[in-house]
Design a protein around this motif. Structure first.
Motif, PDB file in Angstrom:
ATOM      1  N   GLY A 109      74.705  10.733  50.804  1.00  0.00           N
ATOM      2  CA  GLY A 109      75.953  11.117  51.466  1.00  0.00           C
ATOM      3  C   GLY A 109      76.905   9.940  51.527  1.00  0.00           C
ATOM      4  N   ASN A 110      76.380   8.772  51.937  1.00  0.00           N
ATOM      5  CA  ASN A 110      77.223   7.572  52.013  1.00  0.00           C
ATOM      6  C   ASN A 110      77.708   7.140  50.639  1.00  0.00           C
ATOM      7  N   LEU A 111      76.779   7.211  49.667  1.00  0.00           N
ATOM      8  CA  LEU A 111      77.128   6.810  48.299  1.00  0.00           C
ATOM      9  C   LEU A 111      78.323   7.639  47.790  1.00  0.00           C
ATOM     10  N   LEU A 112      78.239   8.960  47.985  1.00  0.00           N
ATOM     11  CA  LEU A 112      79.297   9.839  47.456  1.00  0.00           C
ATOM     12  C   LEU A 112      80.605   9.625  48.220  1.00  0.00           C
ATOM     13  N   ALA A 113      80.496   9.463  49.535  1.00  0.00           N
ATOM     14  CA  ALA A 113      81.718   9.207  50.314  1.00  0.00           C
ATOM     15  C   ALA A 113      82.352   7.900  49.819  1.00  0.00           C
ATOM     16  N   GLY A 114      81.492   6.919  49.521  1.00  0.00           N
ATOM     17  CA  GLY A 114      81.978   5.623  49.047  1.00  0.00           C
ATOM     18  C   GLY A 114      82.666   5.701  47.693  1.00  0.00           C
ATOM     19  N   LEU A 115      82.335   6.713  46.913  1.00  0.00           N
ATOM     20  CA  LEU A 115      82.992   6.872  45.603  1.00  0.00           C
ATOM     21  C   LEU A 115      84.380   7.495  45.768  1.00  0.00           C
ATOM     22  N   GLY A 116      84.703   7.847  46.995  1.00  0.00           N
ATOM     23  CA  GLY A 116      86.036   8.397  47.261  1.00  0.00           C
ATOM     24  C   GLY A 116      86.133   9.893  47.067  1.00  0.00           C
ATOM     25  N   LEU A 117      85.008  10.565  47.093  1.00  0.00           N
ATOM     26  CA  LEU A 117      85.050  12.023  46.917  1.00  0.00           C
ATOM     27  C   LEU A 117      85.714  12.695  48.114  1.00  0.00           C
ATOM     28  N   GLY A 118      86.569  13.652  47.843  1.00  0.00           N
ATOM     29  CA  GLY A 118      87.223  14.381  48.921  1.00  0.00           C
ATOM     30  C   GLY A 118      86.440  15.636  49.269  1.00  0.00           C
ATOM     31  N   LEU A 119      86.760  16.244  50.403  1.00  0.00           N
ATOM     32  CA  LEU A 119      86.089  17.487  50.797  1.00  0.00           C
ATOM     33  C   LEU A 119      86.358  18.549  49.740  1.00  0.00           C
ATOM     34  N   VAL A 161      80.684  19.795  46.705  1.00  0.00           N
ATOM     35  CA  VAL A 161      80.043  21.026  46.237  1.00  0.00           C
ATOM     36  C   VAL A 161      79.023  20.671  45.156  1.00  0.00           C
ATOM     37  N   CYS A 162      77.791  21.085  45.351  1.00  0.00           N
ATOM     38  CA  CYS A 162      76.725  20.795  44.384  1.00  0.00           C
ATOM     39  C   CYS A 162      76.770  21.827  43.262  1.00  0.00           C
ATOM     40  N   HIS A 163      77.233  21.379  42.103  1.00  0.00           N
ATOM     41  CA  HIS A 163      77.381  22.283  40.962  1.00  0.00           C
ATOM     42  C   HIS A 163      76.230  22.049  39.991  1.00  0.00           C
ATOM     43  N   THR A 164      75.271  22.958  39.986  1.00  0.00           N
ATOM     44  CA  THR A 164      74.078  22.789  39.155  1.00  0.00           C
ATOM     45  C   THR A 164      74.377  23.260  37.731  1.00  0.00           C
TER      46      THR A 164
END
Ligand code: AMP
Length: 540
Positions: free
Chosen positions: A54-64, A91-94
């Motif tokens: 969660g932190n890693l993705l937030a750190g990459l600048g991903l928006g909601l 959103v987890c896109h498999t």
């Protein structure tokens, strides 16, 4: 109106991780590694890594609401994505690893994926298109050498970034109506369509899966999802297992019958889930190389029809209870389950298998109706066929980035499944066909599914697919494509046996023997490909 006074407690996926961390921290998730051997960690370790992600993705600048693709086998990193991505508000896109490069590119661009998390063992499949995916800002790789980052643009190692991230994370998914997952349908007709799940729909689906009327895994279960994680969120099992605290066995790339048989026996798997092709292969493997898999209390099968003969063989010869289920990506996916009910207590073996071969009753949370060509509701008499329409807490209301269309959604709020079925007086549904797969001969319908089931219950047949081929006189006629077992098939014997169950005009005009029936990306018989092969009625 007098409003109720209960808490408005959002249905968001972070609650599952927190519950697993508090209630069953010691229970284990095991992954069979690509080179053999196991990776094993506890739900406590899992929860910490989900927070780091969660932190890693937030750190990459991903928006909601940003989409993060996953391109992976069934393994623990992929499970981390199932929770960490939605908890980061994304959103987890498999992505289906069996699609062609062209199809993948279409889906990644249509979804607008900003990050793709890639299983390094699958790198060669993504490499050819990676440089054309200009919208993807980061590729994160796991299961690979450090040098693999040179093979993709804008790539980094998942484990390196995770190691740097804190495990103290505040979920960014406060609103239960936020999107959490995206899965494109296998596209048996037309272009693939995206189904966008919300936290709310997935949480309610998970409660549905946890119900005894559906699958009902408990803390004591050992669950093996053979169904790929890119096929309708592995049928929701990862969420249900984590909430229940069940152990999970992730097979990685080891999906062949022999390693599956070994895994089930050695790990004492109690619930295993997959498509009929997988269980057909496993059955023949076990006949050749016997093992004790009677630890399995529920062999869950869906995705296509499970032949009655195979249900019977599993029960009689292997002591394994088969749970036949019907679902769709658009239903998250569970719709029906064919467990026996109290009314069946006195049935003999053969009658019980008749019930279990049906697709089953609608699980609590899903409503159904069947309608005729004119749109009128048909009776539940076990005989009248009609198109199946459903609605419920976890049924799609529209496709992602597409107009809400009348072809798939009715104006009075039902989803048109495209399946043709009957429903009996006790609510058990039987799929007769996809609307597109029915054979119409001289104005009469012939069910390809019924013929396939009957053919596959023959000793000499390993797999059978029935398709319609154009016919000058009758409009369409059935053609059966067969994969025989060792000694080949005798057509006249097959016809003789079909005649015991069906009228003469149902008999296939031709039998074609092949080495293998083409499969779709999720392992179903690919009738679109078969129709293309035999389009003009020519026998290739
Ligand atoms: P998918 O969304 O790719 O899982 O495909 C859903 C379709 O698979 C359904 O509309 C059915 O046509 C078919 N299907 C799923 N489960 C079953 C089943 N148990 N028996 C027959 N067809 C099934």
């Amino acid at each position: 109106m007098l409003p109720g006074l209960m808490m408005d407690y959002p249905l968001t996926l972070d609650k599952i991780v927190e519950h697993a961390r508090r209630m069953t921290p010691q229970k284990r998730i095991k992954t069979k590694l690509p080179a053999g051997g196991w990776h094993s960690y506890s739900y406590a370790d899992f929860a910490a890594r989900v927070n780091k992600l969660g932190n890693l993705l937030a750190g990459l600048g991903l928006g909601l609401g940003d989409r993060v693709g996953t391109f992976a086998w069934n393994n623990h990193q992929h499970l981390e994505c199932y929770f960490g991505i939605p908890m980061a508000g994304a959103v987890c896109h498999t992505l289906n690893i069996r699609l062609s490069a062209e199809q993948l590119k279409y889906i990644i661009e249509h979804a607008g994926d900003k990050v793709i998390i890639v299983d390094g063992t699958l790198l060669p499949l993504l490499e050819p298109i990676a440089h054309q995916l200009h919208g993807v800002e980061h590729f994160l790789l796991f299961n690979c050498e450090a040098s693999a980052v040179d093979r993709l643009p804008r790539a980094a190692l998942y484990e390196d970034l995770l190691a740097q991230a804190s495990d103290d994370f505040t979920p960014r998914c406060a609103d239960e109506n936020m999107a959490m997952g995206l899965c494109y349908t296998s596209g048996t007709t037309g272009l693939p369509k995206g189904v966008l799940y919300s936290h709310r729909s997935m949480m309610l689906h998970t409660l549905g899966v946890l119900a005894a009327a559906a699958i009902g895994p408990t803390e004591a279960d050992v669950v093996l999802p053979v169904v790929p994680q890119f096929h309708a969120m592995a049928w929701g099992l990862p969420y249900a297992c984590a909430w229940a605290g069940a152990s999970m066995i992730m097979p990685g790339p080891h999906l062949q019958p022999a390693p599956l048989a070994e895994m089930i026996e050695a790990e004492r798997v109690t619930i295993a889930a997959g498509v009929p092709t997988i269980w057909n292969g496993l059955y023949h493997e076990l006949r050749a190389n016997p093992r004790d898999i009677s630890c399995v209390t529920q062999l869950v099968v869906g995705g296509s029809a499970m032949p009655r003969g195979l249900i019977a063989a599993y029960e009689r010869e292997l002591g394994v209870n088969v749970v036949h289920a019907w679902g769709m990506t658009e239903l998250s996916p569970i719709g029906t389950v064919s467990k026996l009910q109290s009314r069946h207590a006195d049935l003999d073996e053969a009658a019980r298998w008749d019930v279990k071969a049906k697709q089953g009753y609608f699980v609590p949370g899903v409503e159904a109706r069947i309608v005729d060509d004119a749109g009128t509701a048909s009776p539940w008499d076990g005989e009248t066929m009609g198109e199946l329409q459903v609605r419920g807490y976890w049924v799609a209301g529209a496709y992602f980035r597409s107009e809400r269309d009348e072809e798939h959604f009715t104006s009075d709020g039902w989803f048109r499944t495209g399946d043709v079925c009957t429903i009996d007086a006790s609510g058990y549904m039987t799929i007769t066909d996809r609307t597109k797969d029915l054979v119409k001969s001289g104005g009469e319908w012939i069910s390809s599914v019924d013929l396939e089931n009957a053919l596959m219950s023959q000793e000499s047949v390993l797999e059978a697919a029935v398709i319609a081929v154009p016919d000058a006189r009758w409009g369409e006629r059935p053609l059966a494509v067969l994969v025989p077992l060792a000694d080949g098939c005798d057509e006249s014997k097959l016809n003789e046996c079909l005649l015991q169950a069906f009228p003469k005009f149902w008999l296939p005009d031709r039998y074609v023997i092949v080495d293998e029936i083409p499969k779709t990306g999720v392992g179903k018989m690919d009738k679109k490909a078969l129709r293309a092969m035999f389009a003009g009625g020519e026998l290739g």
